[in-house]
Enzyme design. Structure first.
Site, PDB file in Angstrom:
ATOM      1  N   GLU A 140      54.747  15.421  55.281  1.00 45.33           N
ATOM      2  CA  GLU A 140      55.898  16.179  54.786  1.00 45.33           C
ATOM      3  C   GLU A 140      56.806  15.317  53.914  1.00 45.33           C
ATOM      4  O   GLU A 140      57.393  15.815  52.943  1.00 45.33           O
ATOM      5  CB  GLU A 140      56.674  16.760  55.961  1.00 45.33           C
ATOM      6  CG  GLU A 140      55.890  17.866  56.667  1.00 45.33           C
ATOM      7  CD  GLU A 140      56.630  18.449  57.854  1.00 45.33           C
ATOM      8  OE1 GLU A 140      56.965  19.642  57.825  1.00 45.33           O
ATOM      9  OE2 GLU A 140      56.870  17.687  58.823  1.00 45.33           O
TER      10      GLU A 140
ATOM     11  N   GLU B  31      50.711  19.467  63.787  1.00 47.37           N
ATOM     12  CA  GLU B  31      51.800  19.742  64.727  1.00 47.37           C
ATOM     13  C   GLU B  31      51.506  20.836  65.758  1.00 47.37           C
ATOM     14  O   GLU B  31      51.893  20.679  66.930  1.00 47.37           O
ATOM     15  CB  GLU B  31      53.086  20.089  63.955  1.00 47.37           C
ATOM     16  CG  GLU B  31      53.778  18.895  63.303  1.00 47.37           C
ATOM     17  CD  GLU B  31      53.294  18.601  61.903  1.00 47.37           C
ATOM     18  OE1 GLU B  31      53.984  17.883  61.166  1.00 47.37           O
ATOM     19  OE2 GLU B  31      52.196  19.104  61.541  1.00 47.37           O
TER      20      GLU B  31
END
Length: 249
Positions: free
Chosen positions: A112, A132
């Site tokens: 990210e 995640e």
């Protein structure tokens, strides 16, 4: 060249750019609270005195993710603070362009952070991924809305929902990275890209970036969803198992 040492990053200041290396060699450069603080300090410097940014990882790894032990301890209140998402959005909104030089793992929060940069260049061993959900949470620091903008909804869902990792060749094919170069030439090529930028009008670069980055995403939605997941037992069990497995290994 002026060198400044931090706890979790290395920062070299050149006349027209900052070179920032994520530096937690014992943790695959995992992004922890201290690194977040130090990267905020870097952003403050670049906001006060705008320069180009080259962001990379030390030791053949960009960033293996966020610090799982810290995430395990975080709850709803921390999720609503958007600890990582606010930093990555700040990186995205820097006045001058940023380039991420990525080799090795760029997973979870590491991926990210690279998505928040304007341009990515990869070494041959680069791997981007967002695992995640396997830890009972979502990629709430920008991937859920930034990755579809970068590679399209279909590929983004393959990464975010199906757990697909993008190696360097795949990342190049879908446009996530500008080019793939040998590892020993990665930083040189990143600097070459910044050199080309530096030859342009600084004012034109700033205004072009400002227009391209006009608001459209709403990271508050990520924080709200993450707040729910952070309170769940599933997240705690999964992260605990992950840490116990790593300890045994």
């Amino acid at each position: 060249m002026n060198a400044t040492a931090y706890d979790t990053i290395l920062v070299d200041e050149l006349e027209d750019r900052l070179v920032v290396s994520l530096h937690r060699p014992d943790a695959r450069n995992a992004i922890n609270a201290r690194m977040v603080e130090e990267l905020h300090e870097v952003c403050e410097r670049l906001e006060r005195a705008p320069k180009l940014l080259l962001l990379t990882g030390h030791g053949g790894v960009f960033a293996g993710g966020a610090d799982i032990a810290e995430l395990l301890r975080r709850g709803r209140d921390e999720a609503l603070q958007g600890i990582n998402s606010r930093l990555f959005e700040r990186v995205r909104r820097l006045p001058m362009p940023s380039v991420a030089a990525v080799d090795g793992w760029a997973l979870g929060g590491g991926a990210e952070l690279s998505y928040a940069c304007d341009i990515r260049i990869a070494g041959p061993d680069a791997v981007f991924g967002n695992p995640e959900p396997g830890l009972g949470i979502l990629a709430a620091a920008g991937a859920c809305w930034r990755l579809p903008e970068l590679v399209g909804e279909s590929v983004a869902k393959q990464v975010l929902l199906a757990g697909r990792n993008l190696d360097a060749r795949a990342a190049l094919a879908v446009g996530l990275v500008m080019e793939v170069v040998p590892a020993e030439k990665l930083l040189d090529e990143a600097h070459a890209v910044l050199d080309r930028m530096a030859r342009s009008s600084a004012a034109a670069l700033r205004l072009t970036k400002l227009v391209v980055d006009s608001p459209g995403a709403h990271p508050v939605a990520d924080d709200l969803a993450q707040a729910v997941l952070f309170e769940g037992e599933d997240k705690k069990h999964r992260m605990t198992r992950f840490l116990e497995k790593r300890t045994r290994a």
